[in-house]
Scaffold this active site. Structure first.
Site, PDB file in Angstrom:
ATOM      1  N   SER A 151       0.855  -1.194   0.000  1.00  0.00           N
ATOM      2  CA  SER A 151       0.000   0.000   0.000  1.00  0.00           C
ATOM      3  C   SER A 151       0.884   1.234   0.000  1.00  0.00           C
ATOM      4  O   SER A 151       2.050   1.181   0.440  1.00  0.00           O
ATOM      5  CB  SER A 151      -0.891   0.004   1.249  1.00  0.00           C
ATOM      6  N   TYR A 164      -0.983  -0.748  10.620  1.00  0.00           N
ATOM      7  CA  TYR A 164      -1.205  -0.988   9.196  1.00  0.00           C
ATOM      8  C   TYR A 164      -0.007  -0.527   8.374  1.00  0.00           C
ATOM      9  O   TYR A 164       0.472  -1.244   7.487  1.00  0.00           O
ATOM     10  CB  TYR A 164      -2.468  -0.251   8.746  1.00  0.00           C
TER      11      TYR A 164
END
Length: 274
Positions: A151, A164
């Site tokens: 990501s 995350y």
């Protein structure tokens, strides 16, 4: 058929692909893209019901598809699934590791259980997927391609997303290490670092509702669909790119961080406020 698509199919004439997280989002969009080009698909997802619907839909469109539910945290089950697929279709040419979850919240306020959960799925699940496919690709004359979905959060490390961000950064580091270790076997590894696009990722997200809701608003406001990202990703993979950062504004940020990391860290809060 685009030139990039033709390149990928010519490189792997058997056209065999394995996709985790294939029941929705980027995994599903990639499966649909490859199915249109006549690839044989082996799909897995933890959501058995949705996976079955996806497989049935693709089969009705004429795709050659096999699907089996699996939790990527279960290394033994994942390896058995890949081994069975290789026995059935002779190998795996392209592996797209799309399974993932999201977490949010401040570092001091986040639960240890959430850290464990996001690392088990996003990092260890990717490791398990790579371990399952690499031995088969090493034995293939044509090698293979591994695409690990990280990501833009791996480098735009905004606050209240520490678990995350850290997990996605680990996926990038893993991918870059594998690029070096597997090159001698003609195995291409691509680290994918897309920014926000519309997906179901936040449906299972853990963290304070206010923070998750803010991320959900950003995702809903995105003009990017999973289909557009999948097309750009697979085109980049076909061209042999090792790092996929998308859309263009994120590529600018990625380069800026690599060149001027201290300045970039000061810039991030201003970008987020904007």
């Amino acid at each position: 058929m685009t030139a990039a698509t033709l390149n990928l199919s010519q490189r792997f004439p058997a056209k065999r692909a394995f996709i985790t997280g294939a029941a929705s989002g980027l995994g599903l969009a990639c499966a649909e893209w490859l199915a249109r080009e006549g690839w044989r698909l082996v799909l897995t997802d933890v959501d058995e019901a949705r996976l079955s619907l996806v497989a049935d839909s693709l089969a009705r469109e004429g795709a050659q598809v096999a699907a089996a539910p699996c939790d990527v945290r279960d290394a033994a089950a994942l390896t058995r699934l890949v081994d069975d697929a290789v026995s059935a279709i002779g190998g795996i040419d392209v592996a797209l590791h799309c399974a993932g979850v999201a977490t949010a919240g401040s570092f001091t306020g986040s639960a240890p259980e959430d850290w464990q959960w996001v690392f088990d799925i996003n990092v260890h699940g990717t490791v398990n997927s790579c371990r399952a496919v690499v031995p088969h690709m090493q034995r293939q004359r044509t090698g293979g391609v591994i695409v690990n979905i990280a990501s833009a959060a791996s480098f735009v490390t905004n606050s209240h997303m520490s678990s995350y961000n850290a997990a996605k950064a680990a996926v990038v580091a893993l991918s870059e290490t594998l690029m070096q270790e597997l090159a001698q076997h003609d195995i291409q590894v691509t680290a994918a670092m897309p920014g926000f696009f519309r997906t179901r990722l936040l449906e299972s997200a853990r963290g304070p509702e206010k923070t998750v809701a803010g991320a959900r608003r950003v995702m809903e406001d995105s003009n990017l669909s999973a289909e557009v990202v999948a097309d750009a990703l697979l085109t980049a993979v076909a061209r042999g790119q090792t790092h996929f950062v998308y859309p263009g504004r994120y590529r600018t940020l990625w380069r800026l961080k690599r060149l001027m990391p201290a300045y970039f860290q000061k810039l991030v809060p201003r970008l987020l406020r904007r």
